[in-house]
Scaffold this active site. Structure first.
Site, PDB file in Angstrom:
ATOM      1  N   TRP A  80       2.469   1.610  -3.365  1.00  0.00           N
ATOM      2  CA  TRP A  80       1.475   1.998  -4.373  1.00  0.00           C
ATOM      3  C   TRP A  80       1.226   3.498  -4.341  1.00  0.00           C
ATOM      4  CZ3 TRP A  80      -3.402   4.262  -4.139  1.00  0.00           C
ATOM      5  CH2 TRP A  80      -4.173   4.188  -5.308  1.00  0.00           C
ATOM      6  N   HIS A  81       1.232   4.048  -3.110  1.00  0.00           N
ATOM      7  CA  HIS A  81       0.911   5.462  -2.954  1.00  0.00           C
ATOM      8  C   HIS A  81       2.020   6.390  -3.432  1.00  0.00           C
ATOM      9  CE1 HIS A  81      -2.490   4.221  -0.357  1.00  0.00           C
ATOM     10  NE2 HIS A  81      -2.987   5.385  -0.679  1.00  0.00           N
ATOM     11  N   GLY A  82       3.246   5.943  -3.394  1.00  0.00           N
ATOM     12  CA  GLY A  82       4.305   6.863  -3.800  1.00  0.00           C
ATOM     13  C   GLY A  82       5.629   6.156  -3.927  1.00  0.00           C
ATOM     14  N   SER A 133       0.826  -1.203   0.000  1.00  0.00           N
ATOM     15  CA  SER A 133       0.000   0.000   0.000  1.00  0.00           C
ATOM     16  C   SER A 133       0.865   1.259   0.000  1.00  0.00           C
ATOM     17  CB  SER A 133      -0.932  -0.017   1.219  1.00  0.00           C
ATOM     18  OG  SER A 133      -1.679   1.194   1.277  1.00  0.00           O
ATOM     19  N   PHE A 154      -0.667   9.463  -7.804  1.00  0.00           N
ATOM     20  CA  PHE A 154      -0.180   8.131  -7.427  1.00  0.00           C
ATOM     21  C   PHE A 154      -0.321   7.111  -8.555  1.00  0.00           C
ATOM     22  CE2 PHE A 154       0.523  10.077  -3.679  1.00  0.00           C
ATOM     23  CZ  PHE A 154      -0.564  10.335  -2.872  1.00  0.00           C
TER      24      PHE A 154
END
Lengths: 470, 322
Positions: free
Chosen positions: A303-305, A300, A470
């Site tokens: 995935w976000h950055g 997670s 993102f």
């Protein structure tokens, strides 16, 4: 193109008319054409990438339907995730931004493969249904992440001439879209500069300001992201398509476990269905459960950055979840002994604690580095009472009491309406039961406010949503 | 199908009514903010643009129209130029703070066959967003309640006007309480021509006068795509109207040139290659000594204005006789 732009609104008006007035059987092709046209402005690389993802996952579904093979599934599923990883690495190495929406539609396509492999749905034969499912323009840029079992059947139904128009859905969609725009312009955009002042120059501010910024950022992110989701869901409703909800009053959660069922619901559902459960979830003992949680939150964060601080954010949340999990029996016993569970005030204490912990984690999300996040965290943990004396948050809002109070008021309105929307049917019916002229007047006033807000500062107008990065 | 179309039709009607009512609401707010009360900004420098525009509209053609910032307001003896050219002169140059876009749009809106327009923009027209961004605060206070002048604003810039309305309302209230010196009526005549006597230069020591210090370098000058696009379009428009557009150089303090002064004389060729408007002046002819300038690097005193007027007339007559 941004969905807060004159160009997009014109595009959608035209699309809406064609969607509803052309024969039903033309809808899949129309949706595909519209979605691809919408995405063309992202540039040739992004456009090609989208086409590749569509073709790859379509082929994967086709092969899985012929023979359910774990190898085939892993090849096609991992292929998509590796593509996402490659894009992230490319960003870290060269600074080239991720193609807008890639993080979302890659997960949409990967989720489809899992659903086909697990036989939750039949594979989609029709390319003219599959391609628009992946590239569905209302949610293409920032979600909600598409669920094949939810969206594909609706696309098939949309074609049928027996589709009964739901008048209420049109109006719900319209108000939902306006509400999303309102939150974006009046809440998220108003908070962004104040958050930026502190995060971008944390050394100049005390721990109390760091805490204030952390809280503000949580609200800003919630407003920004839920705004996009509301607008996407509203647009889809006007096409008689229901997208899944993405937020359910997350800050009313009394535990972090509950919060992750209310925040970015489509991503967390994807993580559960495609990672956590296939890895065994919590069914294989405590050690495996801990590992699985760490993997999921690690993914997670990634995935976000691209920065390490996003991974720290993810793992920080994992740690909080684990601590919560381990201490829950003890805490539950105390609550039971003291009869706290029935006390309304105690629920608010728990909500406050959850919001605090969630905001502390988000420091690493917003800071530009781990060091920056740690600096602010240390500042918060060493807050002294005397910092209250120099605390003047109005300076972050154009040095204006009026601007500060207005922003706080808008946050209040936001939370109040979000809470009322938990009884959305009641709220909606109240609006629909007012005379038509009153509805038109109310909507017109809302549109006027939105136009003024959108035009107010065009040099700094932020039409980009945080999650589209993102 | 019929039922669906009826439902959709009702919904479209609803949305159309909302949008129409919203549009009327915005128009009402706009009209109120702009027009009530009137003439609040009448003492200001930028409000002179109203008189200049009125003069443009009532002057019979063919006219010699001058476009630029304050270098044009402070750098021309209009009566003398009329004498030298035999053409009625309308000096639309006033203030860089109004922006090249808005002032150019005013001229565009009233261009007629036979008109000659001299573009004497200050040198920042080259790379600043002079032709894409509306300097909305000065434009709106300059226009004041003259709503008809808003029609010259390009459609794509209207959101800037709408967005500024709340600030404009606040600014108007504040200015009404504390109006400034009446520059409009003391320095300019009814046609917007500068009356202010400027017998001597106030630039005594450029390098040590921070209020004057404003160097310009044209070394490696690159014309911005926005400027090229706008001016090409302006040129095509003028040609359709059978009017003529010429570029000329603004007067500029020679001491304020940064880098190689020869770069200034490369500008005409650069402009003609990329935009195509005939550049009738040699920029170095307009690099003036301090004794011909007034109080900024672009403002002439009386003597400088006379010299500039003569050179401009000569450039123009040469161009017309070719």
């Amino acid at each position: 193109m941004s969905i807060i732009s004159g160009r997009f609104l014109l595009f959608f008006i035209l699309f809406f008319l064609l969607w509803h007035f052309l024969p039903g059987k033309s809808r899949p092709a129309l949706l595909l054409a519209g979605s691809l046209l919408f995405y063309l402005s992202a540039g040739p690389f992004a456009f090609s990438l989208l086409l590749c993802v569509i073709l790859w996952s379509y082929l994967g579904g086709h092969l899985l339907a012929k023979k359910k093979s774990r190898g085939t599934y892993l090849l096609f599923f991992a292929g998509l995730l590796l593509l996402l990883l490659a894009l992230k690495i490319r960003n870290m190495a060269t600074g080239a931004p991720l193609p807008v929406g890639a993080s979302f539609y890659i997960l949409t396509a990967a989720g489809y493969l899992t659903a086909v492999y697990r036989q939750k749905i039949e594979y989609e034969k029709g390319f003219l249904y599959y391609a628009p499912f992946v590239s569905f323009f209302p949610s293409l840029l920032s979600g909600p992440i598409g669920q094949a079992d939810v969206l594909l059947p609706q696309l098939h139904r949309a074609v049928g001439t027996e589709a009964v128009p739901e008048e209420d859905l049109l109006y719900r969609g319209f108000y939902r879209f306006l509400w999303g725009m309102f939150i974006k312009l009046f809440v998220a955009n108003r908070l962004a500069p104040a958050v930026g002042y502190i995060f971008d120059a944390a050394g100049y501010y005390s721990g109390l300001y760091h805490l204030f910024a952390a809280f503000l950022f949580s609200v800003q992110l919630y407003a920004d992201f839920s705004a996009y989701s509301d607008m996407a869901i509203g647009l889809a409703m006007m096409l008689h398509i229901r997208l899944p909800e993405n937020f359910r009053n997350p800050f009313l959660s009394v535990s972090l476990k509950e919060l992750w069922t209310r925040w970015h619901i489509s991503l967390n559902r994807w993580l559960a269905d495609n990672l956590y459960i296939p890895l065994g979830g919590n069914r294989l003992g405590e050690t495996r459960t801990v590992c699985n949680l760490l993997i999921v939150f690690f993914f997670s964060g990634l995935w976000h950055g691209e920065g390490v601080h996003f991974i720290v954010w993810g793992l920080y949340n994992a740690l909080l979840m684990l601590i919560g999990m381990w201490t829950e029996p003890f805490r539950a016993a105390i609550r039971k002994k003291c009869g706290l569970d029935t006390k309304a005030w105690y629920r608010w204490v728990r909500r406050g604690i959850v919001f605090f912990l969630f905001s502390m984690a988000f420091i690493f999300f917003r800071a530009d580095s781990v060091a920056g996040g740690l600096f602010m965290t240390r500042g918060i943990l060493s807050i002294r009472p005397q910092e209250l004396i120099g605390f003047y948050p109005q300076q972050l809002f154009d040095k204006s009491n009026a601007s500060f109070l207005f922003s706080m008021g808008m946050i209040g309105v936001f939370f109040a309406v979000q809470y009322l929307r938990s009884r959305e049917d009641l709220l909606f019916q109240k609006i629909r039961n007012t005379p038509r002229a009153a509805q038109i007047l109310f909507s017109a006033v809302l549109v006027i406010l939105l136009v003024f807000a959108a035009c107010a500062d065009l040099t700094t107008l932020n039409t980009q949503f945080i999650y589209s990065k993102f | 199908m019929r039922a669906e179309k009826k439902t959709i039709g009702k919904f479209i009607g609803f949305v159309a009514a909302v949008l129409l009512l919203a549009l009327l609401g915005i128009a009402a707010v706009f009209t109120y903010v702009v027009c009530v009360p009137k003439d609040v900004f009448s003492p200001t420098y930028q409000s002179v643009i109203q008189d200049k525009y009125a003069a443009l509209q009532r002057t019979e053609g063919p006219r010699l129209i001058l476009l630029g910032g304050s270098s044009m307001a402070y750098g021309i003896d209009e009566a003398y130029l009329e004498e030298l050219t035999g053409l009625p002169v309308v000096n639309m140059g006033l203030y860089g703070g109004l922006g090249d876009l808005f002032q150019s749009q005013l001229v565009r809106s009233d261009l007629h066959e036979g008109d000659i327009v001299l573009l004497g923009y200050e040198y920042n027209w080259i790379d600043a967003p002079s032709f894409s961004k509306l300097l909305v605060d000065t434009v709106m206070s300059g226009i004041d309640h003259h709503i008809d002048m808003y029609r010259v604003i390009p459609f794509r810039n209207l959101p800037e006007v709408i967005g500024y309305l709340p600030s404009y309302y606040a600014e108007k209230k504040e200015y009404a309480k504390h109006p400034g010196e009446d520059v409009h009526h003391t320095l300019f005549d009814a046609d917007g021509r500068l009356l202010q006597a400027r017998p001597a230069s106030r630039i005594t020591d450029y390098a040590n006068q921070p209020e004057v210090h404003n160097p310009v370098s044209l070394e490696g000058a690159v014309l911005s795509p926005e400027s090229i696009r706008y001016l090409k379009d302006f040129h095509a428009f003028a040609q359709k109207k059978k009017a003529q557009l010429f570029f000329t150089a603004p007067p500029f303090l020679a001491e304020a040139v940064e880098g190689d002064a020869a770069a200034f004389d490369l500008l005409p060729q650069l402009e003609e290659e990329q935009i195509g408007i005939p550049y009738i002046s040699t920029p170095s002819d307009y690099l003036f000594p301090a004794e011909w300038m007034y109080d900024t690097v672009y403002h002439c005193n009386d003597e400088g204005a006379q010299i500039r007027t003569e050179r401009l007339a000569e450039d123009l007559m040469n161009a017309l006789n070719q």
